[in-house]
Design a protein around this motif. Sequence first.
Motif, PDB file in Angstrom:
ATOM      1  N   THR A  38      76.567  28.085 -65.122  1.00  0.00           N
ATOM      2  CA  THR A  38      76.799  29.045 -64.119  1.00  0.00           C
ATOM      3  C   THR A  38      76.000  30.552 -64.352  1.00  0.00           C
ATOM      4  O   THR A  38      75.861  30.760 -65.338  1.00  0.00           O
ATOM      5  CB  THR A  38      78.404  29.376 -63.847  1.00  0.00           C
ATOM      6  N   GLU A  54      81.003  25.992 -67.081  1.00  0.00           N
ATOM      7  CA  GLU A  54      82.062  25.651 -66.373  1.00  0.00           C
ATOM      8  C   GLU A  54      82.419  24.018 -66.505  1.00  0.00           C
ATOM      9  O   GLU A  54      81.379  23.199 -66.304  1.00  0.00           O
ATOM     10  CB  GLU A  54      81.879  26.051 -64.746  1.00  0.00           C
ATOM     11  N   SER A 212      76.074  20.660 -57.872  1.00  0.00           N
ATOM     12  CA  SER A 212      75.597  22.093 -57.828  1.00  0.00           C
ATOM     13  C   SER A 212      76.726  22.600 -56.856  1.00  0.00           C
ATOM     14  O   SER A 212      77.110  21.939 -55.730  1.00  0.00           O
ATOM     15  CB  SER A 212      74.239  21.993 -57.040  1.00  0.00           C
ATOM     16  N   GLU A 233      79.032  32.745 -57.363  1.00  0.00           N
ATOM     17  CA  GLU A 233      78.694  32.236 -58.449  1.00  0.00           C
ATOM     18  C   GLU A 233      78.084  30.973 -58.075  1.00  0.00           C
ATOM     19  O   GLU A 233      78.453  30.269 -57.006  1.00  0.00           O
ATOM     20  CB  GLU A 233      79.969  31.574 -59.170  1.00  0.00           C
ATOM     21  N   SER A 235      76.639  27.443 -59.639  1.00  0.00           N
ATOM     22  CA  SER A 235      76.682  26.398 -61.128  1.00  0.00           C
ATOM     23  C   SER A 235      75.884  25.182 -60.612  1.00  0.00           C
ATOM     24  O   SER A 235      75.425  24.600 -59.428  1.00  0.00           O
ATOM     25  CB  SER A 235      78.076  26.225 -61.185  1.00  0.00           C
TER      26      SER A 235
END
Length: 242
Positions: A38, A54, A212, A233, A235
Amino acid sequence: MRKYVISIMSPFLLSVATAPALAQDKYKDFGFVGAGLTVGESVFSNQSTKAGAEPYLFYNSEHGFIDGSLFTYNPIPFIGLSGNLRFAEVSEDFNDIPSGINNRDSNGELGITLGTVGARLTYLHDVTNEHNGYEIQLHFGRAFDTPITDFVLSPYVEIDYRDKKLSRHLYSVSAQESSASGLAEFNADESWVYKGGVIALYDFSENWLAISAVALEHHDIDSPLVQNDLGWEFSLGAVYKF
């Protein structure tokens, strides 16, 4: 600000709630577990963008669902018993919070959920005597097929109401913290949190998915602990599906 955010979300909420299911059906009796990298910035961070890791955990069936840290068991359709682990949002372990601010501990919660994993209203109350407050979550999400084979997009929006006890636990600044940090002393009242994002899934083998996600978050409270108006965020990772 609260009315402004709701007015932006309302057309999207309507489209998510009324659109055809498309890819939705294939995510019944479906789950995955995995992890990803992330990059992002919390609303509580007073530093620049931070990288991290994460875990991903999801499961959905007629008996309930697991969505991240939220677990719900449905003894009857559309009514579930829920449990949740609220991770420490204001903590040096997860964010670069201002110096002199004490970490807010995580807590366990129990409650009830009405609806499904994609359209639900959840009430969660602290049962670990950390703050004895509660949160009400309104969540909408859908999975949609795309023109790209095996590529699915799942947008979501969520509005959370936090009562005075939970808000004080997270957002208040004591006289001691004010002196140590230089932030103004603050006694929090009830608050709202607005979340939204898109999750992308791509089947690249029989048992593995690439995943994603982009997530945005706004906290509607005037606490000096809220350093950024918008947290974000991104990721990217992989999950094993079952």
